[in-house]
Design an enzyme around this catalytic site. Structure first.
Site, short mmCIF file in Angstrom:
data_model
loop_
_atom_site.label_atom_id
_atom_site.label_comp_id
_atom_site.label_asym_id
_atom_site.label_seq_id
_atom_site.Cartn_x
_atom_site.Cartn_y
_atom_site.Cartn_z
CG ASP A 53 27.46 42.65 44.66
OD1 ASP A 53 28.82 41.94 44.39
OD2 ASP A 53 27.23 42.92 45.78
CE1 TYR A 94 29.75 39.55 50.48
CE2 TYR A 94 28.88 41.62 51.27
CZ TYR A 94 29.59 40.82 50.73
OH TYR A 94 29.92 41.38 49.51
CG HIS A 134 31.62 42.23 40.37
ND1 HIS A 134 30.81 40.96 40.59
CD2 HIS A 134 30.65 43.32 41.59
CE1 HIS A 134 30.01 40.91 41.46
NE2 HIS A 134 30.50 42.10 41.96
#
Length: 460
Positions: free
Chosen positions: A233, A379, A436
Site C-alpha cells: 500500500d 491521498y 492486501h
C-alpha cells in the site's frame, strides 16, 4: 507514378516509425532526480527559529482512562443505522447488521479487556524522535539472539487503513533465528506521519516523496546508512520513492504491491490487457484480470480514494467522535481488500481471516490518536499535479528488488510491465491465497517470501 506512391508510402512508414521510436524513447527514458529539500520543516508555525530535537526516547502508548470511558459511552448510544436491503451482503458497503455485532463486541467484550489489549500492543518496544519538525513514532525490534545469523536492518512500512498493528505476528518471525534464513533482521516499523502515534504535517505539499525523505532521515538518525525496505500500500509507494531517490541507502526493496506508474509502465499495463501473451507468463494469467477488470474495480471500489484525494477533511470530520462510523469505514477495507468475493457475504468475511480483536486493535489506534483525518490527507498530497510533476516514477530502482503477488490483491503488475522501473528485479513470485494485508493475514508466507528474496539478492 506507381513508384512515386510507393516511395511516399515507404517514407510515411519511416516517418511513423521514427515518431514511434522517439515517443518510445521519451516514454522509457529515466527521469531526473527532483531537487527536494532533505531538511524541509513540516511542523506547525513557531515564533523562534526551529531547532530539531534529535533525542530518541521510549514512547508510552498508554491511553487515558477517560478516553476509554468516553468511547464506551459513545458506543452505547442507540443505533440509527438503516436495515440493509434484502439479500445484500457488503455490496453496498458495510452491512449494518454486521456493524451492530462489531459495535456490541467492541463495547461489551473488547473494552472490558482493554488493559489486556493495551498490554498486547505494548509488547514491542515503542520509541519517538523528531524528524523535520514532526514527532515520529516507531517500533524498534532487535533480535534477542543471533545463533550465528547475520543481522540486516529493515525499514517496514504499512499503508492505509492499516497501522503498525499489522506487523505484530510478522516482526517476531523477522527477529527470530531459524533454518529458513542466514539472516535475522533489526526491524524499524514507523507509524507513517499522520498515522497513529506519528504527527501529521501542518503544511501542504507533504506527499509520498517528502514522506520518503522523512523515513530515510529516520533510518539515518538511528545509525543505519544502508538498509532493506519492505512495504505494501502506501508503504510500497513510499518505499519505491525512497529507493528511487536514495539508491545509496537502500540495500534492497521488497514489496507485496509493486507497481510502475511511469509513462512506459502505464502504456505496458494497458497493452497487457489487450495482448496478455506479450506480457504475462501463461501459468500466472489468472492473476492478471486485464484493464476491464481494473477499470471496474476502480469504479466500484476506489470511491474512497477520490474523496480522500480531493476532500479528506470532509470525511475525516464526519468520522471524528463517531466510533461506529470509523469502524465501518476502516473495516470495510479489511473485507473487500482481503477478497473481493467477501462482498457477497452478510458479514463481509471479516472473521474468515481476522479476529474482532485484531481488527479492533487497528481501529483503536486511529481512534485514540485521532489520526483518521491526518492519515487521509496523504491521498490529497500525493495525487496532485505538484507531486506527479516530480516524476519520481520515472526514476528506476537500482537496488535489487523483489515483488510478490498475493492472489486477492486488487491489482497486479506483471514483470514485463515492471521492467523499466525495476531493472534489478531478482525475485518475482505469486501466491494462491492472501490479499492486501499479507503481514496481517499470512505472516508466515510473507516472511518466507521475503527471506527468499534476501537470499537471491546475495547481500553478503
Amino acid at each position: 507514378m506507381a513508384n512515386v506512391w510507393v516511395r511516399i508510402f515507404i517514407g510515411g512508414l519511416a516517418m511513423l516509425a521514427a515518431i514511434g521510436y522517439k515517443n518510445y524513447k521519451d516514454l522509457s527514458a529515466p527521469g531526473k532526480r527532483p531537487d527536494l529539500d532533505n531538511n524541509a520543516y513540516w511542523g506547525p508555525k513557531t515564533k523562534e527559529p526551529y531547532k530539531e530535537n534529535k533525542a530518541i526516547l521510549p514512547y508510552d502508548i498508554s491511553v487515558k482512562p477517560e478516553i476509554i470511558e468516553d468511547l464506551k459511552a459513545q458506543l452505547s448510544r442507540p443505533s440509527k443505522a438503516q436495515e440493509p436491503l434484502e439479500g445484500v451482503g457488503f455490496q453496498y458497503g458495510f452491512n449494518s447488521r454486521e456493524l451492530a455485532k462489531v459495535v456490541k463486541y467492541w463495547r461489551d467484550t473488547y473494552l472490558a479487556k482493554w488493559s489486556e489489549r493495551e498490554q498486547f500492543l505494548k509488547q514491542l518496544d515503542h520509541y519517538q524522535t523528531e524528524i523535520q519538525g514532526l514527532k515520529i513514532h516507531f517500533i524498534h525490534a532487535k533480535p534477542k539472539e543471533l545463533k550465528g545469523k547475520k543481522v540486516l536492518p529493515l525499514l517496514l512500512m504499512h499503508g492505509w487503513p492499516g497501522t503498525v498493528r499489522e506487523f505484530y505476528d510478522f516482526i517476531p518471525l523477522l527477529t527470530t533465528p531459524n533454518d529458513k534464513s542466514d539472516y535475522v533482521f533489526e526491524v524499524i516499523a514507523p507509524s507513517l506521519p499522520g498515522y497513529g502515534w506519528s504527527q501529521g504535517s501542518s503544511k501542504t505539499g507533504f506527499g509520498v516523496a517528502q514522506v520518503s525523505v522523512v523515513m530515510r532521515n529516520l533510518m539515518l538518525r538511528l545509525g543505519f546508512q544502508k538498509f532493506l525496505v519492505q512495504g505494501g500500500d502506501w508503504g510500497s509507494l513510499i518505499g519505491s520513492n525512497l529507493a528511487s531517490l536514495f539508491p545509496e541507502n537502500v540495500l534492497g526493496y521488497h514489496s507485496n504491491m509493486c507497481g510502475n506508474n511511469s509513462p512506459m509502465g502505464t502504456l505496458k499495463l494497458a497493452l497487457s490487457s489487450f495482448f496478455p501473451g506479450w506480457f504475462i507468463d501463461s501459468q500466472y494469467v489468472d492473476y492478471y484480470k486485464g484493464f476491464g477488470h481494473l477499470w471496474a474495480t476502480i469504479t466500484e471500489e476506489m470511491g474512497y480514494a477520490h474523496i480522500q484525494a480531493s476532500k479528506p477533511d470532509t470525511i475525516g470530520n464526519a468520522l471524528i467522535d463517531n466510533p461506529a462510523g470509523l469502524a465501518a469505514y476502516i473495516l470495510e477495507k479489511f473485507s473487500t481488500w482481503t477478497n473481493l468475493k467477501f462482498r457477497d457475504l452478510p458479514d463481509g468475511g471479516l472473521t474468515k481471516r481476522f479476529t474482532y480483536d485484531q481488527l479492533l486493535d487497528n481501529v483503536m489506534i486511529y481512534y485514540v490518536t485521532n489520526s483518521i483525518t491526518t492519515s487521509m490527507r496523504l491521498y490529497a498530497e500525493s495525487m496532485n499535479k505538484a507531486q506527479l510533476g516530480l516524476e519520481v516514477d520515472r526514476l528506476p530502482i537500482l537496488a535489487k528488488s523483489g515483488c510478490t503477488r498475493f492472489a486477492h490483491e486488487i491489482t497486479h503488475a506483471p514483470d514485463a510491465v515492471l521492467a523499466n522501473k525495476f531493472p534489478n528485479l531478482v525475485h518475482s513470485t505469486h501466491h494462491p491465497d492472501g490479499g492486501h494485508f499479507p503481514a496481517f493475514e499470512l505472516p508466515q508466507q510473507l516472511y518466507e517470501d521475503f527471506v527468499a528474496f534476501v537470499k537471491k539478492a546475495n547481500l553478503s
